[in-house]
Design an enzyme around this catalytic site. Structure first.
Site, short mmCIF file in Angstrom:
data_model
loop_
_atom_site.label_atom_id
_atom_site.label_comp_id
_atom_site.label_asym_id
_atom_site.label_seq_id
_atom_site.Cartn_x
_atom_site.Cartn_y
_atom_site.Cartn_z
CG HIS A 194 -9.69 6.43 6.58
ND1 HIS A 194 -10.74 5.55 6.42
CD2 HIS A 194 -8.57 5.66 6.68
CE1 HIS A 194 -10.28 4.31 6.43
NE2 HIS A 194 -8.97 4.35 6.60
CB SER A 220 -5.22 1.63 12.06
OG SER A 220 -5.70 0.91 10.94
CG HIS A 249 -8.94 6.29 2.54
ND1 HIS A 249 -8.95 6.11 1.17
CD2 HIS A 249 -8.33 5.19 3.04
CE1 HIS A 249 -8.39 4.95 0.88
NE2 HIS A 249 -8.00 4.38 2.00
NE ARG A 304 -4.46 5.26 3.90
CZ ARG A 304 -5.02 4.43 4.76
NH1 ARG A 304 -5.35 4.86 5.96
NH2 ARG A 304 -5.26 3.17 4.44
NE ARG A 336 -4.52 4.95 10.12
CZ ARG A 336 -4.91 4.06 9.19
NH1 ARG A 336 -4.21 2.95 9.00
NH2 ARG A 336 -5.96 4.30 8.44
CD GLU A 380 -2.89 -1.17 2.35
OE1 GLU A 380 -3.88 -1.91 2.27
OE2 GLU A 380 -2.65 -0.47 3.34
#
Length: 514
Positions: A328, A368, A221, A267, A363, A99
């Site tokens: 998000h 998470s 997000h 992000r 983050r 990711e």
């Protein structure tokens, strides 16, 4: 649930949840859990990726602590029966995806519904364990502390909770109390979060005397499905990890203009880029295109996303997905140490409601659920080895001076107003003037809600609104105090990043140092 299961063989546990057990945000975690599970990867590289994404604000000790315990957390989930997607060709035996912000494939997952699979597995054990009492449809009102009882101590003895089915308030005594209430996405108009994400734990912790930290860092997000019939549906970051690209309506890619990592940038970078392009061109959305992948690949890797889009008339094997940024994740929260302990004795915070220092100013994807699992283990060890304190007689909830509300339109109106001005004034790009406007409106809402709370019987809607307004205030206070742009906090008035990364720590009135 992880914490409860780790304690339940030796302690009596009550899980208080304001809706049903599975109504939290964890079930919506599509992508997976980041951990070093491959020989090609290393702890230092995962740490490095986390620190880079966190824009210099991650706590180094916390970051190393969490990542070093990542593999053990995954092994524990496997032992509980979580059916992670396997891959015979992988040295770990499991399929690992990649990711944004990650330098390696290290996201272990269950297709594209990891959180749901983890929740379902743990919930089945929680519901059948004889030492766990599950109080669904109970919303916590406030913590019961020594200060509230006018005792000369700084201890938490439990909480008051409203049974939303019959309107009764119950008093719950506990030697140890854990806030695991998730984030505060519902303070904004558009969010991927469930309706339960109203900042309850952060607000309760603050009112009880806990410091909160880094509340200005609200993660948007980048890719929430844009469709009138698709409320809060997330398009996983893993879609970009498997080659998906962001495009303008004419099919032009735009991420390479904004960052050398293009579609695999963290992000905050991707969300700001989308926001910039939408505002510059007057767009309602942009498009995420993974149509170059064959249908069987998409159905295997993204069955939930494929089916949901198809149900809405979007064939992702043939056409791009319309997406917009949406709130998000709350990176800040109640300040804790490496045991999950807060500033109040006997009170812990884990998960999104806590600020452990792991996420810094942004983050990293799929860290998470990892944080939840690692701190569930850390808090459980601390609870099992700590000295218990006798619980004094706790007073019942006093309803002698309140009446039934004559009308509830005040609650719905204030809720709507709050979410709209937070979206407009405290969004992806901020200015001091917008933040001050938000602060002024929050002050007025505070006064109205406090008067309402003092005079009428509590309701779930009132409690959530009370917590949302306080959490919004903490977000704005933190944003106004940061005179730079860093990670998720971008200010047009302070576009530069200062050389020293310093956390924002807010101290409540009457704070008592532990």
């Amino acid at each position: 649930m992880s914490l409860a299961l780790k304690l339940a063989d030796k302690q009596k546990i009550a899980i208080v949840t304001k809706k049903s057990l599975l109504d939290g945000a964890s079930a919506r975690a599509q992508g997976g859990i980041a951990a070093v599970l491959s020989r090609d990867d290393s702890l230092d590289e995962h740490i490095h990726d986390t620190l880079i994404a966190g824009a210099g604000l991650c706590d180094p000790d916390t970051t190393r602590f969490v990542i070093e315990h990542g593999a053990a957390s995954i092994e524990w989930l496997i032992s509980q029966g979580v059916p992670f997607t396997r891959d015979a060709d992988s040295d770990s035996g499991y399929h690992l995806t990649r990711e944004g912000g990650h330098s390696h494939r290290r996201i272990i997952h269950v297709a594209d519904a990891t959180g749901q699979a983890v929740q379902d597995t743990l919930a089945a054990k929680v519901r059948t364990h004889s030492n766990i009492t599950l109080l669904e449809q109970h919303i916590a009102i406030d913590l019961i502390t020594g200060r509230k009882l006018r005792r000369n101590d700084n201890h938490c003895y439990g909480a008051y909770a409203l049974n939303s089915q019959n309107g009764e308030v119950v008093t719950i005594a506990a030697h140890h109390t854990v806030l695991a209430t998730g984030g505060a996405g519902k303070v904004y108009l558009y969010t991927t979060n469930p309706d339960t994400a109203t900042g309850d734990g952060i607000a309760m912790g603050w009112r009880a005397g806990c410091r909160v930290s880094n509340m200005e860092f609200i993660q948007f997000h980048p890719t929430c499905l844009y469709h009138p019939h698709a409320k809060s549906f997330l398009i996983s970051e893993a879609v970009r990890g498997e080659g998906g690209t962001l495009k303008l309506p004419d099919g032009t890619r735009f991420m390479p203009w904004h960052d050398e990592r293009a579609d695999l940038a963290p992000r905050d970078v991707v969300a700001r880029a989308i926001d910039f392009e939408m505002k510059k061109r007057g767009l309602d959305c942009v498009y995420l295109d993974i149509s170059h992948q064959p249908v069987d690949f998409l159905q295997e890797h993204f069955p939930t996303i494929y089916a949901r889009c198809m149900a809405l008339g979007i064939d992702i094997s043939r056409q791009p997905i319309p997406v917009v940024p949406a709130v998000h994740f709350t990176c800040g929260g109640v300040l804790t140490d490496l045991h999950g302990r807060t500033d109040i004795e006997g009170l812990y915070a884990i998960g999104e409601t806590a600020c452990t220092g792991l996420h810094g100013a942004n983050r990293l994807a799929s860290n998470s659920l990892l944080e939840c699992l690692v701190f569930a283990e850390a808090a459980s060890r601390d609870i099992l080895t700590s000295q218990t304190k006798p619980i004094p007689e706790l007073p019942q909830w006093d309803v002698s001076r309140v009446t039934d509300a004559d009308e509830t339109v005040v609650i719905s109106h204030n809720w709507d107003e709050l979410r709209r001005f937070m979206w407009d004034y405290v969004g992806i790009v901020r200015t001091t003037k917008r933040l001050q406007r938000a602060q002024h409106r929050i002050k007025l809402l505070h006064e109205e809600i406090n008067e309402y709370y003092s005079n009428f019987h509590v309701s779930a809607d009132l409690l959530e609104l009370r917590n949302l307004v306080l959490t919004a205030d903490l977000i704005v206070q933190s944003a106004l105090s940061r005179h730079e742009s860093r990670g998720l906090h971008f200010s047009k008035d302070y576009p530069q990043t200062l050389p020293d990364a310093i956390p924002t720590v807010l101290v409540p009135p009457g704070y008592v140092a532990a």
